[in-house]
Design a protein around this motif. Structure first.
Motif, PDB file in Angstrom:
ATOM      1  N   SER A   1       0.783  -1.067   0.049  1.00 27.20           N
ATOM      2  CA  SER A   1       0.032  -0.002   0.311  1.00 27.20           C
ATOM      3  C   SER A   1       0.969   1.044   0.066  1.00 27.20           C
ATOM      4  O   SER A   1       1.725   1.482   0.986  1.00 27.20           O
ATOM      5  N   PHE A   2       0.697   2.127  -1.173  1.00 27.90           N
ATOM      6  CA  PHE A   2       1.371   3.312  -0.932  1.00 27.90           C
ATOM      7  C   PHE A   2       0.525   4.575  -0.750  1.00 27.90           C
ATOM      8  O   PHE A   2       1.271   5.542  -0.945  1.00 27.90           O
ATOM      9  N   ASP A   3      -0.467   4.369  -0.461  1.00 25.41           N
ATOM     10  CA  ASP A   3      -1.411   5.596  -0.084  1.00 25.41           C
ATOM     11  C   ASP A   3      -1.259   5.582   1.328  1.00 25.41           C
ATOM     12  O   ASP A   3      -1.714   5.046   2.388  1.00 25.41           O
ATOM     13  N   PHE A   4      -0.393   6.720   1.892  1.00 24.10           N
ATOM     14  CA  PHE A   4      -0.053   7.004   3.465  1.00 24.10           C
ATOM     15  C   PHE A   4      -1.017   7.913   3.783  1.00 24.10           C
ATOM     16  O   PHE A   4      -0.990   8.227   5.142  1.00 24.10           O
ATOM     17  N   SER A   5      -1.951   8.563   3.122  1.00 24.22           N
ATOM     18  CA  SER A   5      -3.057   9.435   3.922  1.00 24.22           C
ATOM     19  C   SER A   5      -4.212   8.707   4.318  1.00 24.22           C
ATOM     20  O   SER A   5      -4.999   9.182   5.104  1.00 24.22           O
ATOM     21  N   GLU A   6      -4.384   7.241   4.013  1.00 24.01           N
ATOM     22  CA  GLU A   6      -5.311   6.299   4.720  1.00 24.01           C
ATOM     23  C   GLU A   6      -4.585   5.419   5.329  1.00 24.01           C
ATOM     24  O   GLU A   6      -3.418   5.119   5.508  1.00 24.01           O
ATOM     25  N   ALA A   7      -5.433   4.975   6.496  1.00 21.80           N
ATOM     26  CA  ALA A   7      -4.893   3.600   6.980  1.00 21.80           C
ATOM     27  C   ALA A   7      -4.764   2.311   5.965  1.00 21.80           C
ATOM     28  O   ALA A   7      -5.352   2.279   5.046  1.00 21.80           O
ATOM     29  N   PRO A   8      -3.679   1.827   6.172  1.00 17.76           N
ATOM     30  CA  PRO A   8      -3.277   0.784   5.108  1.00 17.76           C
ATOM     31  C   PRO A   8      -4.315  -0.331   5.001  1.00 17.76           C
ATOM     32  O   PRO A   8      -4.819  -0.678   6.087  1.00 17.76           O
ATOM     33  N   GLN A   9      -4.965  -0.730   4.032  1.00 19.44           N
ATOM     34  CA  GLN A   9      -5.839  -1.681   3.599  1.00 19.44           C
ATOM     35  C   GLN A   9      -5.018  -3.230   3.388  1.00 19.44           C
ATOM     36  O   GLN A   9      -4.223  -3.024   2.382  1.00 19.44           O
ATOM     37  N   GLU A  10      -5.335  -4.268   4.277  1.00 19.15           N
ATOM     38  CA  GLU A  10      -4.955  -5.568   4.138  1.00 19.15           C
ATOM     39  C   GLU A  10      -5.513  -6.228   2.669  1.00 19.15           C
ATOM     40  O   GLU A  10      -6.759  -6.137   2.862  1.00 19.15           O
ATOM     41  N   ARG A  11      -4.734  -6.420   1.755  1.00 18.23           N
ATOM     42  CA  ARG A  11      -5.199  -7.096   0.542  1.00 18.23           C
ATOM     43  C   ARG A  11      -4.196  -7.842  -0.160  1.00 18.23           C
ATOM     44  O   ARG A  11      -3.108  -7.594   0.174  1.00 18.23           O
ATOM     45  N   ILE A  12      -4.622  -9.043  -0.584  1.00 17.90           N
ATOM     46  CA  ILE A  12      -3.637  -9.920  -1.201  1.00 17.90           C
ATOM     47  C   ILE A  12      -3.403  -9.512  -2.586  1.00 17.90           C
ATOM     48  O   ILE A  12      -3.988  -8.753  -3.238  1.00 17.90           O
ATOM     49  N   ASP A  13      -2.069  -9.723  -3.125  1.00 14.77           N
ATOM     50  CA  ASP A  13      -1.587  -9.229  -4.350  1.00 14.77           C
ATOM     51  C   ASP A  13      -2.075 -10.401  -5.375  1.00 14.77           C
ATOM     52  O   ASP A  13      -1.457 -11.204  -5.663  1.00 14.77           O
ATOM     53  N   VAL A  14      -3.389 -10.136  -5.852  1.00 16.87           N
ATOM     54  CA  VAL A  14      -3.709 -11.089  -6.829  1.00 16.87           C
ATOM     55  C   VAL A  14      -4.432 -10.301  -8.099  1.00 16.87           C
ATOM     56  O   VAL A  14      -5.272  -9.383  -7.406  1.00 16.87           O
ATOM     57  N   ARG A  15      -4.731 -10.643  -9.116  1.00 20.92           N
ATOM     58  CA  ARG A  15      -5.502 -10.214 -10.107  1.00 20.92           C
ATOM     59  C   ARG A  15      -6.737 -10.938 -10.469  1.00 20.92           C
ATOM     60  O   ARG A  15      -6.660 -12.347 -10.628  1.00 20.92           O
ATOM     61  N   ILE A  16      -7.976 -10.472 -10.369  1.00 22.73           N
ATOM     62  CA  ILE A  16      -9.286 -11.145 -10.699  1.00 22.73           C
ATOM     63  C   ILE A  16      -9.581 -10.611 -11.871  1.00 22.73           C
ATOM     64  O   ILE A  16     -10.010  -9.435 -12.133  1.00 22.73           O
ATOM     65  N   SER A  17      -9.942 -11.661 -12.783  1.00 28.32           N
ATOM     66  CA  SER A  17     -10.616 -11.317 -14.088  1.00 28.32           C
ATOM     67  C   SER A  17     -11.514 -12.238 -14.723  1.00 28.32           C
ATOM     68  O   SER A  17     -11.730 -13.184 -14.167  1.00 28.32           O
ATOM     69  N   GLN A  18     -12.100 -12.037 -15.786  1.00 25.54           N
ATOM     70  CA  GLN A  18     -12.782 -12.888 -16.647  1.00 25.54           C
ATOM     71  C   GLN A  18     -13.909 -13.579 -15.847  1.00 25.54           C
ATOM     72  O   GLN A  18     -14.270 -14.844 -15.908  1.00 25.54           O
ATOM     73  N   GLU A  19     -14.587 -12.544 -15.036  1.00 23.57           N
ATOM     74  CA  GLU A  19     -15.902 -13.311 -14.300  1.00 23.57           C
ATOM     75  C   GLU A  19     -16.898 -13.586 -15.313  1.00 23.57           C
ATOM     76  O   GLU A  19     -17.169 -12.892 -16.180  1.00 23.57           O
ATOM     77  N   GLN A  20     -17.394 -14.786 -15.160  1.00 20.92           N
ATOM     78  CA  GLN A  20     -18.364 -15.235 -15.873  1.00 20.92           C
ATOM     79  C   GLN A  20     -19.571 -16.304 -15.404  1.00 20.92           C
ATOM     80  O   GLN A  20     -19.061 -16.810 -14.148  1.00 20.92           O
ATOM     81  N   MET A  21     -20.523 -16.457 -15.693  1.00 28.26           N
ATOM     82  CA  MET A  21     -21.523 -17.242 -15.278  1.00 28.26           C
ATOM     83  C   MET A  21     -21.554 -18.487 -16.506  1.00 28.26           C
ATOM     84  O   MET A  21     -21.865 -18.299 -17.523  1.00 28.26           O
ATOM     85  N   LEU A  22     -21.154 -19.637 -15.996  1.00 24.99           N
ATOM     86  CA  LEU A  22     -21.290 -20.817 -16.424  1.00 24.99           C
ATOM     87  C   LEU A  22     -22.461 -21.697 -16.558  1.00 24.99           C
ATOM     88  O   LEU A  22     -23.134 -21.743 -15.411  1.00 24.99           O
ATOM     89  N   ARG A  23     -23.363 -22.153 -17.336  1.00 28.53           N
ATOM     90  CA  ARG A  23     -24.452 -22.973 -17.122  1.00 28.53           C
ATOM     91  C   ARG A  23     -24.247 -24.678 -17.901  1.00 28.53           C
ATOM     92  O   ARG A  23     -23.510 -24.704 -18.851  1.00 28.53           O
ATOM     93  N   GLY A  24     -24.912 -25.273 -17.155  1.00 32.20           N
ATOM     94  CA  GLY A  24     -24.837 -26.689 -17.456  1.00 32.20           C
ATOM     95  C   GLY A  24     -25.955 -27.320 -16.943  1.00 32.20           C
ATOM     96  O   GLY A  24     -27.147 -27.078 -16.581  1.00 32.20           O
ATOM     97  N   LYS A  25     -25.812 -28.659 -17.116  1.00 33.62           N
ATOM     98  CA  LYS A  25     -26.796 -29.431 -16.441  1.00 33.62           C
ATOM     99  C   LYS A  25     -26.417 -30.629 -15.565  1.00 33.62           C
ATOM    100  O   LYS A  25     -25.272 -31.257 -15.708  1.00 33.62           O
ATOM    101  N   GLN A  26     -27.232 -30.876 -14.347  1.00 32.42           N
ATOM    102  CA  GLN A  26     -26.859 -32.037 -13.514  1.00 32.42           C
ATOM    103  C   GLN A  26     -27.128 -33.067 -14.323  1.00 32.42           C
ATOM    104  O   GLN A  26     -27.767 -33.289 -15.034  1.00 32.42           O
TER     105      GLN A  26
END
Length: 129
Positions: free
Chosen positions: A54-79
């Motif tokens: 965290s490089f923003d020193f004006s706020e309290a540091p936020q605990e976050r993991i260093d991960v990129r999240i992308s390509q959110e999608q809804m998959l459809r199928g049948k049981q």
């Protein structure tokens, strides 16, 4: 992989981040929930994720993991019963550190989370020199 304890890997994981409530699985749609899900799964499966600097020193540091999240999608199928199903998926990219080598090795073989029948939960890793 002889003994990867403490070893760092670049990883990619397409997964179904969800929680169970009242007997139903609910997809986690917010980024903070998806990060928390992955961090919890890491602890269960023998790895940890570095914290994001965290490089923003004006706020309290936020605990976050260093991960990129992308390509959110809804998959459809049948049981197998013929009922329709929908599974929410996201793509995680980042770096992990192995904390429990045997548990981590098992995770690479069996996957993480739900939706494995639809190709979710399998992690690809590349060692970092």
């Amino acid at each position: 992989m002889s003994n990867p304890g403490g070893q760092r890997f670049r990883f990619r994981l397409r997964a179904n981040p969800c929680v169970s409530r009242d007997g139903k699985r609910l997809g986690l749609l917010r980024t903070d929930e998806q990060e928390t899900w992955l961090e919890r799964k890491g602890k269960q499966h023998g790895f940890s994720l570095p914290q994001l600097a965290s490089f923003d020193f004006s706020e309290a540091p936020q605990e976050r993991i260093d991960v990129r999240i992308s390509q959110e999608q809804m998959l459809r199928g049948k049981q197998h019963t013929g009922n329709g199903i929908r599974i929410y998926s996201v793509l995680y990219d980042g770096i992990l550190v192995v904390s429990e080598p045997d548990n981590f090795r098992s995770t690479l073989e069996t996957g993480i989370g739900h939706g494995k029948a639809m190709g979710l939960g399998l992690m690809s890793v590349v060692p970092i020199a």
